[in-house]
Design an enzyme around this catalytic site. Structure first.
Site, PDB file in Angstrom:
ATOM      1  N   THR A  30      70.393 -99.037  59.221  1.00 33.15           N
ATOM      2  CA  THR A  30      69.397 -98.809  60.280  1.00 33.15           C
ATOM      3  C   THR A  30      68.020 -99.262  59.798  1.00 33.15           C
ATOM      4  OG1 THR A  30      70.666 -96.826  60.796  1.00 33.15           O
ATOM      5  CG2 THR A  30      68.598 -97.098  61.958  1.00 33.15           C
ATOM      6  N   GLU A  78      62.771 -94.836  53.911  1.00 30.42           N
ATOM      7  CA  GLU A  78      63.505 -93.981  52.951  1.00 30.42           C
ATOM      8  C   GLU A  78      64.971 -94.038  53.347  1.00 30.42           C
ATOM      9  OE1 GLU A  78      62.290 -92.669  50.338  1.00 30.42           O
ATOM     10  OE2 GLU A  78      60.192 -93.085  50.781  1.00 30.42           O
ATOM     11  N   THR A  83      70.645 -97.113  55.289  1.00 29.10           N
ATOM     12  CA  THR A  83      70.145 -98.423  54.854  1.00 29.10           C
ATOM     13  C   THR A  83      70.315 -99.475  55.947  1.00 29.10           C
ATOM     14  OG1 THR A  83      70.430 -97.901  52.538  1.00 29.10           O
ATOM     15  CG2 THR A  83      70.488-100.238  53.107  1.00 29.10           C
ATOM     16  N   CYS A 125      70.415 -86.803  50.796  1.00 32.05           N
ATOM     17  CA  CYS A 125      70.355 -88.149  50.222  1.00 32.05           C
ATOM     18  C   CYS A 125      70.229 -88.093  48.700  1.00 32.05           C
ATOM     19  CB  CYS A 125      69.190 -88.920  50.824  1.00 32.05           C
ATOM     20  SG  CYS A 125      67.633 -88.034  50.687  1.00 32.05           S
ATOM     21  N   GLU A 174      56.871 -91.892  49.650  1.00 36.55           N
ATOM     22  CA  GLU A 174      56.246 -90.805  50.381  1.00 36.55           C
ATOM     23  C   GLU A 174      55.712 -89.804  49.367  1.00 36.55           C
ATOM     24  OE1 GLU A 174      59.587 -89.582  52.931  1.00 36.55           O
ATOM     25  OE2 GLU A 174      58.603 -90.660  54.572  1.00 36.55           O
ATOM     26  N   ASN A 227      70.138 -84.804  58.565  1.00 36.43           N
ATOM     27  CA  ASN A 227      70.653 -83.958  57.470  1.00 36.43           C
ATOM     28  C   ASN A 227      69.721 -82.803  57.099  1.00 36.43           C
ATOM     29  OD1 ASN A 227      68.892 -85.927  56.369  1.00 36.43           O
ATOM     30  ND2 ASN A 227      69.743 -85.577  54.346  1.00 36.43           N
ATOM     31  N   GLY A 266      66.524 -92.678  56.969  1.00 36.32           N
ATOM     32  CA  GLY A 266      67.869 -92.752  57.528  1.00 36.32           C
ATOM     33  C   GLY A 266      68.723 -93.705  56.712  1.00 36.32           C
TER      34      GLY A 266
HETATM   35  P1  NDP Z   1      70.698 -93.197  60.741  1.00 37.45           P
HETATM   36  O1  NDP Z   1      70.135 -94.385  60.076  1.00 37.45           O
HETATM   37  O2  NDP Z   1      71.913 -93.346  61.567  1.00 37.45           O
HETATM   38  O3  NDP Z   1      69.629 -92.529  61.700  1.00 37.45           O
HETATM   39  C1  NDP Z   1      68.329 -92.154  61.269  1.00 37.45           C
HETATM   40  C2  NDP Z   1      67.420 -92.116  62.473  1.00 37.45           C
HETATM   41  O4  NDP Z   1      67.269 -93.445  62.988  1.00 37.45           O
HETATM   42  C3  NDP Z   1      67.962 -91.275  63.623  1.00 37.45           C
HETATM   43  O5  NDP Z   1      66.895 -90.659  64.293  1.00 37.45           O
HETATM   44  C4  NDP Z   1      68.626 -92.329  64.478  1.00 37.45           C
HETATM   45  O6  NDP Z   1      68.783 -91.925  65.802  1.00 37.45           O
HETATM   46  C5  NDP Z   1      67.635 -93.468  64.345  1.00 37.45           C
HETATM   47  N1  NDP Z   1      68.183 -94.777  64.680  1.00 37.45           N
HETATM   48  C6  NDP Z   1      69.480 -95.172  64.701  1.00 37.45           C
HETATM   49  N2  NDP Z   1      69.573 -96.474  65.061  1.00 37.45           N
HETATM   50  C7  NDP Z   1      68.302 -96.912  65.265  1.00 37.45           C
HETATM   51  C8  NDP Z   1      67.724 -98.161  65.631  1.00 37.45           C
HETATM   52  N3  NDP Z   1      68.475 -99.225  65.877  1.00 37.45           N
HETATM   53  N4  NDP Z   1      66.384 -98.246  65.723  1.00 37.45           N
HETATM   54  C9  NDP Z   1      65.603 -97.189  65.450  1.00 37.45           C
HETATM   55  N5  NDP Z   1      66.085 -95.970  65.113  1.00 37.45           N
HETATM   56  C10 NDP Z   1      67.412 -95.835  65.010  1.00 37.45           C
HETATM   57  O7  NDP Z   1      70.897 -92.129  59.602  1.00 37.45           O
HETATM   58  P2  NDP Z   1      71.556 -90.709  59.713  1.00 37.45           P
HETATM   59  O8  NDP Z   1      70.848 -89.901  60.758  1.00 37.45           O
HETATM   60  O9  NDP Z   1      73.021 -90.898  59.811  1.00 37.45           O
HETATM   61  O10 NDP Z   1      71.153 -90.075  58.308  1.00 37.45           O
HETATM   62  C11 NDP Z   1      71.896 -90.263  57.157  1.00 37.45           C
HETATM   63  C12 NDP Z   1      71.290 -91.339  56.290  1.00 37.45           C
HETATM   64  O11 NDP Z   1      69.948 -91.022  55.993  1.00 37.45           O
HETATM   65  C13 NDP Z   1      71.984 -91.454  54.964  1.00 37.45           C
HETATM   66  O12 NDP Z   1      72.159 -92.817  54.657  1.00 37.45           O
HETATM   67  C14 NDP Z   1      71.010 -90.826  54.000  1.00 37.45           C
HETATM   68  O13 NDP Z   1      71.119 -91.270  52.680  1.00 37.45           O
HETATM   69  C15 NDP Z   1      69.711 -91.198  54.607  1.00 37.45           C
HETATM   70  N6  NDP Z   1      68.659 -90.316  54.137  1.00 37.45           N
HETATM   71  C16 NDP Z   1      67.728 -90.813  53.270  1.00 37.45           C
HETATM   72  C17 NDP Z   1      66.751 -89.989  52.751  1.00 37.45           C
HETATM   73  C18 NDP Z   1      65.704 -90.503  51.824  1.00 37.45           C
HETATM   74  O14 NDP Z   1      64.714 -89.810  51.638  1.00 37.45           O
HETATM   75  N7  NDP Z   1      65.848 -91.661  51.232  1.00 37.45           N
HETATM   76  C19 NDP Z   1      66.711 -88.561  53.116  1.00 37.45           C
HETATM   77  C20 NDP Z   1      67.731 -88.172  54.035  1.00 37.45           C
HETATM   78  C21 NDP Z   1      68.665 -89.031  54.523  1.00 37.45           C
HETATM   79  P3  NDP Z   1      70.200 -91.308  66.266  1.00 37.45           P
HETATM   80  O15 NDP Z   1      70.502 -90.184  65.363  1.00 37.45           O
HETATM   81  O16 NDP Z   1      69.909 -90.873  67.630  1.00 37.45           O
HETATM   82  O17 NDP Z   1      71.182 -92.418  66.169  1.00 37.45           O
END
Ligand code: NDP
Length: 479
Positions: free
Chosen positions: A230, A248, A228, A282, A460, A150, A226
């Site tokens: 994941t 996060e 929750t 987020c 963080e 994002n 990413g």
């Molecule tokens: P994901 O959890 O799908 O992915 C985040 C990262 O993890 C990506 O690089 C993804 O790779 C990777 N990933 C996916 N599956 C695995 C696994 N099994 N093991 C290790 N890594 C993995 O999130 P999104 O990219 O869809 O992002 C959106 C989410 O992030 C929302 O829930 C949002 O709220 C959260 N977010 C939280 C923030 C915070 O600061 N709290 C800030 C920004 C976003 P790939 O993309 O290749 O699948």
């Protein structure tokens, strides 16, 4: 077609498998580059490079390390336009937004931690005339950083910069949906004179590359942002290995508007906190609670302002661009459908948009406001992560606190009131890691950042991040 490469041991490197994934521009729904479909073999090479680089990087004078990171910051700024355009093509966000928020913040992350490392200090505890205790904070080794799509470069650097500044080497994975600016960052590192192996960027799928990082025995620290679910998967792998973890995760943030607020300010900011970056932040406020005396007036003003938002080609002067991917676009539309099934009324928006011209096939959704839902229905409990908000009235402080705290998330909350006592009271009672009073997204990089409950683990930001990326050791010297 351009092929993105991994950045391992200081050089651009193809994936061992020589397999590639499509990289899609969501504004036009077309493949525009190819991404390494890396696997655990590439992660292994990256970890070895990072291990080899660790001794030199971790023992280098902090001033020298800081200067290299400052150069990276400068090089990002020098290429502001190119980075902003790349971020926009990859993610669908408007170029103006990437140029004013994402890319400047990526440079600021490097600058902030390059200089913060110069001021990292340790504590001493004197035991009268017996002994001195002092804390040693030492770099840990190879750190794994995994970031989402994002705010691609913004969040990628928010992890990498403190990890490197603290003297660690890094193996990092950006989202495979938005890899482009991480690929460009590698060139800045090369040009800044960062030693080979200090930062390694491995592109590819989460379950392959991300999971290999989380599970690698020589990566003792994981910093993840990413979803929750994941985060839970990563924790289930990393926790039994006793890895240090910062998670996060998702949010479902309340935006509470009291009748005594500065109305125009609350209204204008609520438009931004609802729909900036297509609602894919987020920290966006997705549940809007308005005190009943001003509910109708606020609702009308909010709907009118939302209808006026321009959605379309991210290269043009539009407030909102495209949703990041086809899959996410369908997920958001399915939540709009769910909201109507749950009895919600769509006040504005609710549909996909097909802009005229080059973006006719892109993934665009109208900014959407939904009324008439219960505070605890699925639409109000689950993270949608798109340009969709709900609005509802409340009568008392206790009632709105119950609504606000009802989800499993606890990332951020926004409160609008001119009553100072109420502001402090509500801030203390909200279950969120970040509370904004009469503002939104105002960030001081020295302050802590992170969520409660299912929104994450750890914080963080500030010195907290440098502490996280160091191993603390107490040394007791008797004299
Ligand atoms: P994901 O959890 O799908 O992915 C985040 C990262 O993890 C990506 O690089 C993804 O790779 C990777 N990933 C996916 N599956 C695995 C696994 N099994 N093991 C290790 N890594 C993995 O999130 P999104 O990219 O869809 O992002 C959106 C989410 O992030 C929302 O829930 C949002 O709220 C959260 N977010 C939280 C923030 C915070 O600061 N709290 C800030 C920004 C976003 P790939 O993309 O290749 O699948």
């Amino acid at each position: 077609m351009e092929k993105i490469a991994n950045y391992i041991n200081g050089v651009y490197t193809p994936p061992l498998s020589n397999a590639y994934l499509d990289n899609i521009n969501p504004a036009i729904a077309e493949v525009y580059s190819l991404i390494p479909d890396s696997d655990e073999g590439d992660v292994e090479v990256a970890v070895q490079a990072a291990q080899n680089a660790f001794e030199n990087w971790s023992t280098m004078s902090v001033h020298k390390r800081s200067n290299i990171l400052l150069k990276v910051a400068q090089l990002i700024e020098d290429k502001l336009q190119a980075f902003a355009e790349a971020e926009s093509i990859d993610n669908g966000k408007p170029v103006w937004l990437a140029k004013t928020v994402d890319i400047p913040r990526a440079a600021a992350n490097f600058r902030h931690y390059a200089t913060a490392a110069l001021h990292l200090h340790t504590e001493t505890h004197a035991m009268e005339l017996t002994a001195l205790n002092y804390t040693l904070r030492q770099p840990i080794g190879v750190v794994g950083c995994i970031s989402p799509w994002n705010l691609p470069l913004y969040l990628f650097t928010w992890k990498i910069a403190p990890a490197l500044a603290a003297g660690n080497c890094v193996v990092a994975k950006p989202s495979e949906i938005t890899p482009n600016t991480a690929f460009m960052l590698a060139q800045c590192c090369i040009d800044a004179g960062m030693p080979a192996g200090v930062l390694n960027i491995v592109h590819g799928l989460g379950p392959k590359v991300g999971q290999a990082i989380a599970a690698h025995k020589n990566i003792p620290v994981i910093s993840f942002t990413g979803g929750t679910q994941t985060g839970a998967t990563i924790a289930s792998i990393a926790a039994p290995m006793f890895k240090k973890m910062s998670l996060e995760l998702g949010g479902k943030n309340p935006n509470i508007i009291f009748a005594d607020c500065d109305f125009e300010h609350a209204l204008a900011t609520t438009v931004k906190s609802s729909f900036s970056n297509q609602g894919e932040i987020c920290l966006c406020g997705s549940r809007i609670f308005v005190e009943r005396p001003i509910y109708e007036k606020f609702k009308q003003g909010f709907v009118a302002a939302t209808k006026a938002l321009k959605v379309g080609d991210p290269q043009q002067d539009n407030f909102m661009g495209a949703i990041v991917s086809e899959m996410h676009y369908h997920k958001i539309l399915s939540y709009i459908q769910l909201a109507t099934e749950e009895g919600g009324t769509i006040l504005t928006g609710g549909r996909a948009i097909k802009p005229e011209g080059r973006c006719a096939n892109g993934y665009f959704i109208e900014p959407t406001i939904i009324e008439g839902l219960s505070y605890n229905c699925r639409t109000n409990m689950e993270e949608i992560f798109g340009p969709v908000v709900t609005i509802m009235p409340f009568d008392t402080e206790a009632e709105v606190l119950q609504y606000a705290n009802a989800t499993k998330y606890g990332l951020a909350a926004t409160v609008w009131t001119t009553n100072l006592n109420k502001a402090h009271r509500v801030a203390a009672l909200l279950h969120s890691g970040i509370i904004w009073i009469n503002c939104w997204l105002l960030r001081d990089l020295r302050t802590l950042f992170g969520g409660m409950k299912n929104s994450g683990l750890g914080r963080e930001g500030g010195f907290e991040a440098l502490h996280f990326f160091t191993e603390e050791k107490n040394v007791c010297i008797k004299f």
